[in-house]
Motif scaffolding. Structure first.
Motif, PDB file in Angstrom:
ATOM      1  N   ARG A  53      11.574   7.130   6.455  1.00 38.21           N
ATOM      2  CA  ARG A  53      12.309   8.385   6.640  1.00 38.21           C
ATOM      3  C   ARG A  53      13.603   8.149   7.396  1.00 38.21           C
ATOM      4  O   ARG A  53      14.673   8.652   7.018  1.00 38.21           O
ATOM      5  CB  ARG A  53      11.431   9.380   7.396  1.00 38.21           C
ATOM      6  N   ASP A  88      12.712  15.026   3.988  1.00 34.51           N
ATOM      7  CA  ASP A  88      11.324  15.227   3.586  1.00 34.51           C
ATOM      8  C   ASP A  88      11.230  15.643   2.122  1.00 34.51           C
ATOM      9  O   ASP A  88      10.319  15.209   1.396  1.00 34.51           O
ATOM     10  CB  ASP A  88      10.664  16.288   4.479  1.00 34.51           C
ATOM     11  N   ASP A  89      12.181  16.471   1.675  1.00 32.88           N
ATOM     12  CA  ASP A  89      12.192  16.870   0.269  1.00 32.88           C
ATOM     13  C   ASP A  89      12.460  15.672  -0.642  1.00 32.88           C
ATOM     14  O   ASP A  89      11.849  15.532  -1.712  1.00 32.88           O
ATOM     15  CB  ASP A  89      13.267  17.937   0.029  1.00 32.88           C
ATOM     16  N   ALA A 142       9.305  13.722  -0.759  1.00 37.57           N
ATOM     17  CA  ALA A 142       8.242  14.417  -1.483  1.00 37.57           C
ATOM     18  C   ALA A 142       8.446  14.360  -2.988  1.00 37.57           C
ATOM     19  O   ALA A 142       7.483  14.304  -3.756  1.00 37.57           O
ATOM     20  CB  ALA A 142       8.157  15.863  -1.021  1.00 37.57           C
ATOM     21  N   THR A 143       9.708  14.399  -3.416  1.00 34.18           N
ATOM     22  CA  THR A 143       9.983  14.394  -4.852  1.00 34.18           C
ATOM     23  C   THR A 143      10.112  12.991  -5.425  1.00 34.18           C
ATOM     24  O   THR A 143      10.260  12.820  -6.627  1.00 34.18           O
ATOM     25  CB  THR A 143      11.284  15.161  -5.154  1.00 34.18           C
TER      26      THR A 143
END
Length: 449
Positions: A246, A212-213, A216-217
């Protein structure tokens, strides 16, 4: 003409006890083929009818199979939300694979990212040089962490921040796979069931948070993937859903770091056991690179002996020791008929040590690959990345990474096996070492920095 019955052991139950007694499926398949020949009918959990084929000529009949048996890959399902990417149907798998290949198999993008790979590898070599003064290096997890950082930089457009974070991710993958494979084969493991389950769940939660990180980035709005090497952008452009993106990121991280890290660690282990071969690799590196501590991309094609060492290592210790396909209709293989619904196993380790095609099969002999592919061997006698429509999409990238890492480390260090530390191959989705591979390091020569 009636089909010949397929030979194999008489087994009561699902065959689990025999697999556990042999030390895992990879060892069990070696034992079966040594006793029953190149085609064996056997039992194992998740496959009512399983046929293992260790003859590369006979394997040709299976080369177009494009379905994987679902039950055997259920242990990966907990990591995925959009359907198990290892077993999605062929019509869904083919376009997804095409996107992966567009990112992972392109030489221009390999070359474009090569400088970053060199930087990461030299950082690891510096860390090893410092750590070697304190004792042996635990090479396998360290190398897997390096290859994880490489694949995240290369394919995902986002880096893993530090070696420590990458090491934690590698350890989390190992915790999840150890628990899932342990359930599949009812293997003994330390701790209670609740403790193991809790550890695996915490590891999976961490892995999902890490992905997820990354998402997100990721730079949103760039449109098209730059250099053809941004997997997230390529999947989005192809219309894949957020859950599929994902899951693809997670599976890419899992598969890519295992393949390269494991291949390099076994190769260094073999060089530690065979110092003459290690010296020959170092001499070639000095001849090709001179005083430079790392190769340029163009140098890789001139590292011919290093390449044979890597290929021989993957013959003796294939990163993935087996593969599997599902037969959707009756299939004739030599004198045998394999019924629809059966599982065909590719016992890669047994194929790679088939004495009909590999004389003295357990001997480390890089010269076997001086001519590769060899006209003396069938094309499927050597399949470290599998074959057919479900073969490894990242094979060419893995070879680039592995040769670079070996070049930097073998030029700088001599390796020796650590005393009193047994190296035991086990299954962790790939051919892992039970308690890592510990190596002693000494400097070969001072290099310009």
């Amino acid at each position: 003409m009636a089909a010949t019955p397929i030979p194999g052991p008489h087994v009561d139950g699902d065959g689990l006890a025999d697999i556990v007694a042999a030390g895992g499926l990879h060892n069990y398949q070696l034992k079966l083929h040594a006793e029953y020949g190149p085609v064996v009918l056997f039992r194992l959990p998740g496959a009512e009818t399983a046929v293992s084929i260790a003859d590369p000529v006979l394997l040709e009949a299976t080369a177009k199979l494009d379905e994987r048996p679902r039950k055997l890959f259920e242990f990966l399902a907990s990591m995925q939300e959009s359907g198990n990417l290892q077993t999605i149907p062929a019509q869904e798998h083919t376009p997804w694979r095409r996107v992966l290949l567009s990112v992972l198999a392109g030489r221009p993008s390999h070359e474009a990212h090569f400088g970053r790979f060199v930087t990461l590898t030299r950082e690891l070599a510096d860390e090893w040089a410092d750590a070697a003064a304190c004792g042996p290096i635990a090479s396998q997890q360290s190398l897997s962490a390096l290859s994880l950082r490489m694949i995240c930089d290369y394919a995902l457009g986002s880096g893993i921040g530090s070696p420590e974070q990458a090491g934690r991710i590698v350890a989390a993958f190992e915790d999840v796979l150890t628990e899932q494979l342990g359930r599949l084969y009812a293997a003994e493991a330390p701790g209670t069931y609740e403790e193991r389950e809790d550890r695996a769940q915490r590891a999976l939660t961490y892995l999902r948070a890490t992905v997820d990180d990354v998402l997100a980035t990721h730079r949103v709005g760039d449109g098209q993937p730059s250099e053809g090497s941004d997997l997230i952008a390529a999947l989005a452009a192809a219309g894949h859903s957020p859950p599929r993106i994902r899951d693809s990121v997670l599976m890419t991280m899992l598969a890519a770091h295992h393949t390269t890290g494991v291949a390099v660690s076994w190769t260094l282990y073999l060089l530690a056991l065979h110092p003459d071969a290690a010296d020959r690799v170092a001499e070639e590196l000095v001849r090709v690179l001179g005083d430079r501590p790392a190769p340029d991309y163009a140098d890789l094609k001139h590292l011919t002996y290093l390449t044979t060492v890597l290929e021989e290592s993957m013959r003796l210790y294939p990163p993935g020791p087996y593969g599997a396909r599902e037969v959707t209709e009756d299939l004739r293989v030599g004198e045998y008929t394999i019924p629809a619904g059966a599982t065909i196993f590719y016992p890669i380790w047994a194929v790679h040590t088939n004495p009909e095609y590999w004389p003295d099969p357990t001997v480390f002999r890089p010269e076997r690959f001086a001519t590769h592919p060899s006209p003396e061997r069938p094309r499927l006698a050597y399949i470290p990345f599998g074959f057919g429509p479900r073969s490894c999409e990242g094979a060419s990238l893995a070879m680039v990474e592995a040769k670079l890492i070996l070049a930097v480390l073998a030029k700088r260090f001599r390796f020796e096996p650590a005393d009193d530390h047994p190296v035991i191959p086990v299954e962790r989705f790939v051919l892992w070492a039970a308690d890592d591979i510990h190596l002693n390091l000494t400097q070969r020569r001072m290099l310009d920095t």
